[in-house]
Design an enzyme around this catalytic site. Structure first.
Site, PDB file in Angstrom:
ATOM      1  CG  ASP A 100      35.187  43.786  21.160  1.00 16.71           C
ATOM      2  OD1 ASP A 100      35.420  42.586  20.902  1.00 16.71           O
ATOM      3  OD2 ASP A 100      34.053  44.307  21.091  1.00 16.71           O
ATOM      4  CG  ASN A 126      35.215  38.664  19.750  1.00 14.45           C
ATOM      5  OD1 ASN A 126      35.230  39.747  20.375  1.00 14.45           O
ATOM      6  ND2 ASN A 126      34.924  37.524  20.335  1.00 14.45           N
ATOM      7  CG  ASP A 141      38.987  40.120  22.106  1.00  9.05           C
ATOM      8  OD1 ASP A 141      40.053  40.541  21.624  1.00  9.05           O
ATOM      9  OD2 ASP A 141      37.868  40.282  21.561  1.00  9.05           O
ATOM     10  CG  ASP A 179      45.513  41.448  39.288  1.00  6.29           C
ATOM     11  OD1 ASP A 179      45.629  41.238  40.498  1.00  6.29           O
ATOM     12  OD2 ASP A 179      45.184  42.533  38.796  1.00  6.29           O
ATOM     13  CG  ASP A 195      43.069  42.038  44.662  1.00  6.39           C
ATOM     14  OD1 ASP A 195      43.115  43.077  44.009  1.00  6.39           O
ATOM     15  OD2 ASP A 195      42.083  41.705  45.353  1.00  6.39           O
ATOM     16  CD  GLU A 204      45.191  46.550  45.774  1.00  4.41           C
ATOM     17  OE1 GLU A 204      44.424  47.462  45.470  1.00  4.41           O
ATOM     18  OE2 GLU A 204      44.773  45.439  46.153  1.00  4.41           O
ATOM     19  CG  HIS A 232      41.966  48.067  38.243  1.00  2.00           C
ATOM     20  ND1 HIS A 232      43.238  47.966  38.763  1.00  2.00           N
ATOM     21  CD2 HIS A 232      41.194  47.285  39.012  1.00  2.00           C
ATOM     22  CE1 HIS A 232      43.214  47.157  39.794  1.00  2.00           C
ATOM     23  NE2 HIS A 232      41.994  46.719  39.974  1.00  2.00           N
ATOM     24  CG  ASP A 233      41.137  49.521  42.230  1.00  2.00           C
ATOM     25  OD1 ASP A 233      40.238  48.984  41.566  1.00  2.00           O
ATOM     26  OD2 ASP A 233      41.923  48.873  42.956  1.00  2.00           O
TER      27      ASP A 233
HETATM   28  O1  TEU Z   1      41.444  46.715  45.522  1.00  2.00           O
HETATM   29  C1  TEU Z   1      41.570  46.862  46.882  1.00  2.00           C
HETATM   30  C2  TEU Z   1      40.954  48.082  47.477  1.00  2.00           C
HETATM   31  O2  TEU Z   1      40.539  48.017  48.573  1.00  2.00           O
HETATM   32  C3  TEU Z   1      40.794  49.384  46.817  1.00  2.00           C
HETATM   33  O3  TEU Z   1      41.698  49.814  45.917  1.00  2.00           O
HETATM   34  C4  TEU Z   1      39.386  49.564  46.362  1.00  2.00           C
HETATM   35  O4  TEU Z   1      39.254  49.325  45.007  1.00  2.00           O
HETATM   36  C5  TEU Z   1      38.928  50.964  46.632  1.00  2.00           C
HETATM   37  O5  TEU Z   1      39.169  51.257  47.961  1.00  2.00           O
HETATM   38  C6  TEU Z   1      37.455  51.122  46.365  1.00  2.00           C
HETATM   39  O6  TEU Z   1      37.177  52.478  46.289  1.00  2.00           O
HETATM   40  C7  TEU Z   1      41.663  45.462  44.941  1.00  2.00           C
HETATM   41  C8  TEU Z   1      41.435  45.566  43.451  1.00  2.00           C
HETATM   42  O7  TEU Z   1      42.402  46.413  42.890  1.00  2.00           O
HETATM   43  C9  TEU Z   1      40.039  46.001  43.200  1.00  2.00           C
HETATM   44  O8  TEU Z   1      39.777  46.215  41.842  1.00  2.00           O
HETATM   45  C10 TEU Z   1      39.123  44.937  43.752  1.00  2.00           C
HETATM   46  O9  TEU Z   1      37.798  45.368  43.652  1.00  2.00           O
HETATM   47  C11 TEU Z   1      39.431  44.621  45.223  1.00  2.00           C
HETATM   48  O10 TEU Z   1      40.813  44.470  45.470  1.00  2.00           O
HETATM   49  C12 TEU Z   1      38.793  43.314  45.617  1.00  2.00           C
HETATM   50  O11 TEU Z   1      39.391  42.252  44.971  1.00  2.00           O
END
Ligand code: TEU
Length: 563
Positions: A21, A23, A29, A98, A203, A258, A331-332
């Site tokens: 971050d 700023n 950012d 993405d 995605d 994905e 990130h998931d």
């Molecule tokens: O994720 C798809 C998805 O179904 C999983 O990885 C989900 O995050 C997990 O099952 C929940 O526990 C993608 C993205 O990576 C995620 O961040 C988004 O929330 C989702 O699609 C919707 O766009």
């Protein structure tokens, strides 16, 4: 046109909310990212995947896009993005965007226009159907579940119509049957590639095509009602081929899809070179080895055999006519050192380096999630209010609705929560880990930053980052590490993972101990005189024909045939 640069790429994923971050407003950012590009480059990566930077009302933190052609102001401006692209390219770093095109935000102008009038042409951009009357009740058009709990249909105001959302209510599914929608998407892809971006991460791509007419799912043991009608749908291959023909193949692009629990057969079809669809898809099967059916909240004791099968099978089965990806975090997912039964309190360094070695020496492109390169750990959240991810709240509420007490429900979601990976990046031990200069952060800071941070790791003689550097240098240059054929050894061993990678005259042997105790292993005869090219301990203990692997020890041995 295509150079296939991705084949020896190493990708670093940035979740822009939490990287840096600049700023001091509490949100990461673009300027912050630019200030850290040398740090990323020095790790040895060759490409960066940015989680969504587009305009979004953030119901699902960027995965609900309201403008595909603009940057969200909390991250900066389009001019900032152009500079980011330039600064990446100056450092020979490719840029992967993405692309969330299964759904848009309900604040996207298309959706707003769709709701303005029943005759709007934008209505057909989405999947809108009449509900079903039962007595004086109005039921949704089908019994499909959303991936984020509850019905996949949301009623439109007081009308008797509903729109489909396979994720949050605020993420409306696009109607890919409509050629106008596909045309708009193709234009968006070309818009970014014309700017110079090098690829996309799509995605939940295997949900683009649905089975029509919409019908109830009567399958008994389905993990999610409706999935058989919206996963790997009938027009998937056609849609991907169209994106390829009209956008992706016109540039030197790379794509990674994905997918949402694809069938094995379809997974292979999506990436087969001759099909001209995607270059790669993610394989997450090994990450299901400590939860039930991929539902990360449903913890189960770690199953190493399942991990090994999930990691190795794509390498052996997709070999030759496709490429592969190698993932430990994103990130998931929670942090990898807090999973897989690892004793992270005593062996964080050993486990982080072991997991990286046995994953990234495999066949495929390494994907590294920010913070993973210093072995960053899960956050000790103190209450549900500290969690920002809507999914944590949906699952918490669901558990409460079943009568689970608050504390139990909170502990239940804590293990697998996506929030763990979404807290600010720890750069040093000053306030907020120097993610910023002290402004309250959008998501709470993981207090572990005082002990685990980039500065401290880099100054340590047991630096995880420095180990990654060595590992990635081998990964990018050693032909067997890039192209080698994978062969697994001792699949039944419940403590050790071992496999070889063979290419022309070179064979690598990769071995890792998943246990916190020393484990004896008999090396195959042919590799006994191999050279140790990577080892996360200073030595290798031998005991006759046995080697003795210390807790979480991992190694790579190399042998070259002389003709
Ligand atoms: O994720 C798809 C998805 O179904 C999983 O990885 C989900 O995050 C997990 O099952 C929940 O526990 C993608 C993205 O990576 C995620 O961040 C988004 O929330 C989702 O699609 C919707 O766009």
């Amino acid at each position: 046109m295509k150079t296939q640069w991705y084949k020896n790429a190493v990708v670093y994923q940035i979740y822009p909310f939490s990287f840096m971050d600049s700023n001091n407003d509490g949100w990461g950012d673009i300027e912050g990212i630019i200030s850290k590009l040398d740090y990323i480059k020095d790790l040895g990566v060759t490409a960066i995947w940015f989680s969504p930077l587009y305009k979004s009302p953030d119901y699902d933190y960027g995965y609900d896009i309201s403008d595909y052609r603009d940057i969200d102001e909390k991250f900066g401006t389009m001019a900032d993005f152009d500079r980011l692209l330039d600064e990446c390219h100056k450092r020979d770093l490719k840029v992967i965007m993405d692309m969330v095109i299964n759904h848009t935000s309900i604040e996207h102008p298309w959706f707003k226009k769709a709701l303005e009038s029943p005759d709007s042409p934008y209505r057909d951009y989405y999947i809108i159907r009449k509900g079903r009357r039962k007595g004086n009740k109005l039921l949704p058009p089908s019994n499909w579940d959303s991936s984020f709990t509850g019905s996949a249909w949301e009623r439109i105001g007081e009308t008797d119509e509903f729109y489909l959302h396979l994720f949050c209510v605020e993420q409306a599914d696009l109607n890919w049957e409509n050629p106008a929608v596909r045309k708009k998407i193709i234009d968006i892809l070309n818009f970014w590639m014309d700017k110079g971006v090098d690829g996309f991460r799509f995605d939940v791509f295997n949900m683009f095509s649905k089975v029509y007419p919409i019908q109830d799912d009567h399958q008994r043991n389905t993990f999610q009602k409706g999935a058989q009608y919206y996963v790997d749908g009938p027009r998937m291959h056609e849609f991907l081929q169209e994106l390829n023909e009209k956008a992706l193949s016109l540039h030197d692009s790379y794509t990674v899809g994905e997918s949402f629990r694809p069938s094995e057969k379809e997974a292979h079809e999506y990436v087969k070179e001759e099909n001209h669809e995607l270059d790669t898809i993610f394989n997450f099967a090994h990450l299901d080895s400590d939860n039930i059916g991929g539902k990360k909240f449903f913890w189960k004791p770690f199953d190493l055999l399942q991990f090994k099968k999930g990691l190795i099978k794509p390498q052996t089965d997709y070999y030759k006519d496709a490429w592969n990806t190698l993932v430990l975090e994103n990130h998931d997912n929670p942090r990898c050192v807090n999973r897989f039964s690892i004793d992270t309190e005593h062996y964080r360094y050993e486990a982080a380096t072991m997991l990286a070695t046995i994953t990234y020496m495999g066949f495929g492109i390494p994907f590294i999630y920010m913070g993973q390169e210093i072995g960053f750990v899960n956050t000790d959240f103190s209450s549900i209010d500290e969690m920002k991810d809507p999914v944590s709240h949906f699952v918490y509420d669901l558990m409460r609705s079943y009568g689970m007490p608050e504390k139990l429900a909170f502990n239940f979601i804590k293990y697998g929560a996506r929030d763990h990976s979404r807290v600010p990046m720890p750069w040093d031990d000053s306030v907020n880990g120097s993610f910023n200069r002290g402004h309250e952060t959008w998501q709470c800071v993981n207090q572990a930053y005082q002990d685990i941070n980039v500065k401290k790791d880099l100054n340590s003689n047991r630096s995880i980052y420095r180990y990654y550097q060595k590992l990635l240098a081998i990964k990018k240059t050693n032909k067997a590490a890039i192209y080698g054929k994978t062969r697994e050894f001792d699949h039944g061993n419940k403590k050790i993972i071992a496999y070889s990678r063979e290419y022309e005259n070179t064979t690598l042997f990769v071995i890792g101990n998943f246990s916190k105790k020393s484990v004896k292993y008999v090396l195959p005869e042919w590799i006994r005189h191999g050279e140790i090219i990577l080892n996360n301990y200073d030595e290798l203990k031998k005991d006759g024909v046995n080697i003795v692997l210390k807790p979480y020890q991992a190694m790579v041995l190399e042998i070259n045939k002389v003709d």
